[in-house]
Design a protein around this motif. Structure first.
Motif, PDB file in Angstrom:
ATOM      1  N   ALA A 165      -0.454  -3.565  -0.824  1.00 55.77           N
ATOM      2  CA  ALA A 165      -1.302  -4.744  -1.078  1.00 55.77           C
ATOM      3  C   ALA A 165      -0.687  -5.672  -2.123  1.00 55.77           C
ATOM      4  N   ALA A 166      -0.049  -5.124  -3.146  1.00 55.56           N
ATOM      5  CA  ALA A 166       0.390  -5.949  -4.288  1.00 55.56           C
ATOM      6  C   ALA A 166       1.319  -7.101  -3.881  1.00 55.56           C
ATOM      7  N   PRO A 167       2.366  -6.857  -3.091  1.00 59.43           N
ATOM      8  CA  PRO A 167       3.251  -7.980  -2.749  1.00 59.43           C
ATOM      9  C   PRO A 167       2.583  -9.038  -1.856  1.00 59.43           C
ATOM     10  N   VAL A 168       1.624  -8.614  -1.042  1.00 59.00           N
ATOM     11  CA  VAL A 168       0.903  -9.584  -0.192  1.00 59.00           C
ATOM     12  C   VAL A 168       0.065 -10.502  -1.096  1.00 59.00           C
ATOM     13  N   ILE A 169      -0.667  -9.898  -2.012  1.00 62.73           N
ATOM     14  CA  ILE A 169      -1.522 -10.692  -2.913  1.00 62.73           C
ATOM     15  C   ILE A 169      -0.634 -11.542  -3.843  1.00 62.73           C
ATOM     16  N   ALA A 170       0.492 -10.982  -4.268  1.00 61.44           N
ATOM     17  CA  ALA A 170       1.388 -11.739  -5.166  1.00 61.44           C
ATOM     18  C   ALA A 170       1.842 -13.034  -4.501  1.00 61.44           C
ATOM     19  N   GLN A 189      -9.347  -8.814  -8.687  1.00 67.43           N
ATOM     20  CA  GLN A 189      -8.526  -9.540  -9.666  1.00 67.43           C
ATOM     21  C   GLN A 189      -8.073  -8.583 -10.787  1.00 67.43           C
ATOM     22  N   ASP A 190      -9.007  -7.723 -11.233  1.00 66.86           N
ATOM     23  CA  ASP A 190      -8.647  -6.735 -12.268  1.00 66.86           C
ATOM     24  C   ASP A 190      -7.584  -5.782 -11.732  1.00 66.86           C
ATOM     25  N   TRP A 191      -7.790  -5.335 -10.497  1.00 60.60           N
ATOM     26  CA  TRP A 191      -6.808  -4.429  -9.886  1.00 60.60           C
ATOM     27  C   TRP A 191      -5.437  -5.113  -9.810  1.00 60.60           C
ATOM     28  N   TYR A 192      -5.451  -6.388  -9.412  1.00 62.42           N
ATOM     29  CA  TYR A 192      -4.171  -7.094  -9.265  1.00 62.42           C
ATOM     30  C   TYR A 192      -3.457  -7.206 -10.625  1.00 62.42           C
ATOM     31  N   SER A 193      -4.206  -7.524 -11.690  1.00 67.82           N
ATOM     32  CA  SER A 193      -3.571  -7.608 -13.022  1.00 67.82           C
ATOM     33  C   SER A 193      -2.939  -6.275 -13.382  1.00 67.82           C
ATOM     34  N   ARG A 194      -3.639  -5.192 -13.024  1.00 66.27           N
ATOM     35  CA  ARG A 194      -3.132  -3.847 -13.345  1.00 66.27           C
ATOM     36  C   ARG A 194      -1.846  -3.558 -12.573  1.00 66.27           C
ATOM     37  N   VAL A 195      -1.857  -3.802 -11.275  1.00 63.89           N
ATOM     38  CA  VAL A 195      -0.685  -3.448 -10.459  1.00 63.89           C
ATOM     39  C   VAL A 195       0.477  -4.385 -10.798  1.00 63.89           C
ATOM     40  N   ALA A 196       0.146  -5.621 -11.151  1.00 60.20           N
ATOM     41  CA  ALA A 196       1.200  -6.577 -11.522  1.00 60.20           C
ATOM     42  C   ALA A 196       1.819  -6.226 -12.877  1.00 60.20           C
TER      43      ALA A 196
END
Ligand SMILES: N[C@@H](CCC(=O)N[C@@H](CS)C(=O)NCC(=O)O)C(=O)O
Length: 208
Positions: A165-170, A189-196
């Protein structure tokens, strides 16, 4: 064991998914540059690695694979390092569901219909973008509803679902519409900040 080889380009979402899995496992690898959008076209030799001419393709000790989902599972299972797949049947099924959903409904809508269309086209097709945003909203709604309690999509364990999921959302949040839509899904959004914030994410960023 010899180092695996990944054929691809650092601009590719799918190549980044495979690279993040390699980084999370701590596996050294060689990235063989393959630009599928090169003016001279895809080299004939590459079609032996990937008959559909997409990236990435993978090779390890003579064992060849394409399809990112198969590649990341192999990386997780063939190498030492933290396990990136749940052990229980339901966790594994959920992981497969999220990956399948991103492949079937998320990637084209978020990356091509919204981000690439907005970033690359001099006259973007607003109907395509609107359709992509509508599908992206469904993807984010579903991810929110499927997300387990804990830092990662499946709970306490970082899995291949997060790395898919991370590269798609990035790519999606390169554009304002993507950022605005993600901001409406606080958990995502919180999850994305974490994975990023992971080293695997930083180490696989496209070099300008
Ligand atoms: N189903 C493939 C998809 C790979 C894919 O679509 N890669 C993109 C780059 S992110 C690509 O090669 N696009 C070239 C094209 O569409 O012709 C996988 O899981 O590896």
């Amino acid at each position: 064991m010899t180092k695996p080889i990944l054929y691809g380009a650092d601009y590719s979402v799918y190549v980044r998914i495979a690279r993040m899995a390699l980084e999370e496992k701590g596996v050294g690898y060689e990235l063989v540059p393959l630009d599928i959008f090169a003016a001279e076209g895809i080299p004939a030799w590459y079609l032996e690695h990937h008959p559909f001419g997409r990236i990435p393709a993978f090779e390890h000790d003579g064992f060849r694979l394409f399809e990112t989902n198969a590649i990341t599972r192999y990386i997780d299972e063939a190498f030492d390092g933290p396990s990136l797949q749940p052990v229980d049947a339901r966790g594994r099924a959920r992981m497969g569901q999220i990956i399948g959903m991103l492949d079937a409904y998320g990637y084209r809508a978020m990356v091509w219909d919204v981000a690439v269309e907005r970033l690359e086209k001099t006259e973007p097709d607003e109907t395509l973008i609107a359709g992509g945003l509508s599908q992206a909203e469904t993807v984010l709604k579903v991810l929110t509803s499927l997300k387990a309690d804990g830092p990662w999509l499946l709970g306490d364990q970082l899995t291949l679902a997060d790395l898919h999921a991370a590269p798609v959302i990035a790519y999606f949040v390169k554009v304002e519409e993507g950022r605005d839509l993600l901001a409406r899904f606080a958990d995502m959004q919180d999850w994305y900040s974490r994975v990023a914030g992971r080293q695997s994410f930083a180490r696989t960023k496209k070099v300008a």
